[in-house]
Scaffold this active site. Sequence first.
Site, PDB file in Angstrom:
ATOM      1  N   TYR A  13      59.177  24.082  35.557  1.00 40.84           N
ATOM      2  CA  TYR A  13      58.748  23.259  36.696  1.00 40.84           C
ATOM      3  C   TYR A  13      59.868  23.005  37.701  1.00 40.84           C
ATOM      4  CZ  TYR A  13      60.673  19.162  34.185  1.00 40.84           C
ATOM      5  OH  TYR A  13      61.485  18.292  33.532  1.00 40.84           O
ATOM      6  N   GLU A  14      61.112  23.328  37.336  1.00 40.11           N
ATOM      7  CA  GLU A  14      62.203  23.205  38.307  1.00 40.11           C
ATOM      8  C   GLU A  14      62.206  24.378  39.280  1.00 40.11           C
ATOM      9  OE1 GLU A  14      66.095  21.774  36.432  1.00 40.11           O
ATOM     10  OE2 GLU A  14      64.886  22.321  34.699  1.00 40.11           O
ATOM     11  N   ALA A  30      60.958  16.369  24.285  1.00 38.40           N
ATOM     12  CA  ALA A  30      60.135  15.163  24.289  1.00 38.40           C
ATOM     13  C   ALA A  30      58.683  15.609  24.415  1.00 38.40           C
ATOM     14  CB  ALA A  30      60.512  14.273  25.462  1.00 38.40           C
ATOM     15  N   HIS A  69      69.537  15.667  31.636  1.00 42.72           N
ATOM     16  CA  HIS A  69      69.976  16.993  31.148  1.00 42.72           C
ATOM     17  C   HIS A  69      71.334  17.302  31.760  1.00 42.72           C
ATOM     18  CE1 HIS A  69      66.268  18.466  29.171  1.00 42.72           C
ATOM     19  NE2 HIS A  69      65.722  17.548  29.936  1.00 42.72           N
ATOM     20  N   ASN A 120      55.632   8.928  23.886  1.00 40.38           N
ATOM     21  CA  ASN A 120      54.511   8.139  24.448  1.00 40.38           C
ATOM     22  C   ASN A 120      53.201   8.713  23.928  1.00 40.38           C
ATOM     23  OD1 ASN A 120      55.523  10.380  26.466  1.00 40.38           O
ATOM     24  ND2 ASN A 120      53.313  10.170  26.842  1.00 40.38           N
ATOM     25  N   HIS A 180      58.707   9.293  33.790  1.00 41.91           N
ATOM     26  CA  HIS A 180      59.880   9.972  33.223  1.00 41.91           C
ATOM     27  C   HIS A 180      60.835   8.936  32.627  1.00 41.91           C
ATOM     28  CE1 HIS A 180      62.540  13.317  32.569  1.00 41.91           C
ATOM     29  NE2 HIS A 180      63.491  12.840  33.348  1.00 41.91           N
ATOM     30  N   HIS A 211      63.765  23.979  32.986  1.00 44.54           N
ATOM     31  CA  HIS A 211      62.303  23.949  32.866  1.00 44.54           C
ATOM     32  C   HIS A 211      61.677  24.859  33.912  1.00 44.54           C
ATOM     33  CE1 HIS A 211      63.843  20.061  31.449  1.00 44.54           C
ATOM     34  NE2 HIS A 211      62.830  20.054  30.603  1.00 44.54           N
ATOM     35  N   MET A 254      56.274  19.994  28.332  1.00 43.58           N
ATOM     36  CA  MET A 254      56.461  20.916  29.471  1.00 43.58           C
ATOM     37  C   MET A 254      57.592  21.908  29.213  1.00 43.58           C
ATOM     38  SD  MET A 254      56.380  18.016  32.435  1.00 43.58           S
ATOM     39  CE  MET A 254      55.221  16.636  32.366  1.00 43.58           C
ATOM     40  N   SER A 255      57.922  22.134  27.952  1.00 40.26           N
ATOM     41  CA  SER A 255      59.094  22.992  27.703  1.00 40.26           C
ATOM     42  C   SER A 255      58.940  23.744  26.391  1.00 40.26           C
ATOM     43  CB  SER A 255      60.359  22.127  27.686  1.00 40.26           C
ATOM     44  OG  SER A 255      60.318  21.211  26.616  1.00 40.26           O
ATOM     45  N   SER A 296      64.814  16.323  26.737  1.00 39.30           N
ATOM     46  CA  SER A 296      64.973  15.151  27.602  1.00 39.30           C
ATOM     47  C   SER A 296      65.406  13.924  26.814  1.00 39.30           C
ATOM     48  CB  SER A 296      63.646  14.827  28.296  1.00 39.30           C
ATOM     49  OG  SER A 296      63.293  15.849  29.168  1.00 39.30           O
TER      50      SER A 296
END
Length: 289
Positions: free
Chosen positions: A97-98, A125, A73, A247, A259, A95, A223-224, A43
């Site tokens: 989550y997609e 990230a 992306h 962060n 995001h 991802h 998340m990846s 990301s």
Amino acid sequence: MSRTAGRQQPARRLPGYAEARRAAQYIVARGRLRPKVGIILGSGLGGVADRLRAAVIPYGAIPHFPRSTVRGHAGELHLGKWARTPVAILAGRLHLYEGYHPAEVVLPTRALALAGIEILIVTCAAGGIAAKAAPGSWMAFSDHLNFQSLNPLAGLEDERLGTRFVDLTRAYDPDLRALARRCAGRLGVRCSEGVYAALLGPSFETPAEIRALKRLGADAVGMSAVPEVIAARQLNLRVLALASITNRAAGLSRQPLSHEEVLAGGNEAARQLGRLLDDLLAELSGQWI
Ligand code: HPA
């Protein structure tokens, strides 16, 4: 009740070896080179690919490649030489989550492996949990915790992709990690090493989850990355994974998580990653020329 109610959807055919091979053949023919290093951009890091004068192929043109649906992306494969090393850059990751199946998420990784890469550099990230994982710094994975509850190797076995019982004891190549940290040190880029915890997302974690992850040994959270790493190890690629810490993780700072914040630091992180890869790929090029 309608006649279709309760009827099962036909099973979706998941991409496996045959699809990855077809994609690989297309990539080698279009790029007119055999990539040695594959790079997945996380990301906000897509700009890194612009440093390369390369053939750019939209994912939509590559057989069986899914399309990325996340802002930040692009969904393009860049093929060319970087510091004399033939590279293939995936600008646009998929991802879980997609809603993609893990087999779809790792299709591009498998395609690059079958196209000839020997090393995979995965970037992403992440939120910092350990004090050393400060925003604006990088973390090279030494290991991971897979809390996504999914594994790309689950399902039918196909030995052409390797054994299903993959040893992940040394998933992250210690020599590549040491090299990356040496290059970062020379460039004044802060880069720690530590354990990455992968969660499904897309909601950020709760503060309680972050406290739990910390106790379990996680230094950063994202998340990846993990699905691609597992698929790469099955095909015996050497793996380097680098997280851009965007962060502090939930509950560790007053800043609300978004995001936008993850993407905001992207330009500077992409600039650092570009310089890091200039150095790293130049060092690795000795292996191929
Ligand atoms: N959590 C999960 N994924 C992330 C984060 C985070 O805090 N920051 C960037 N990606």
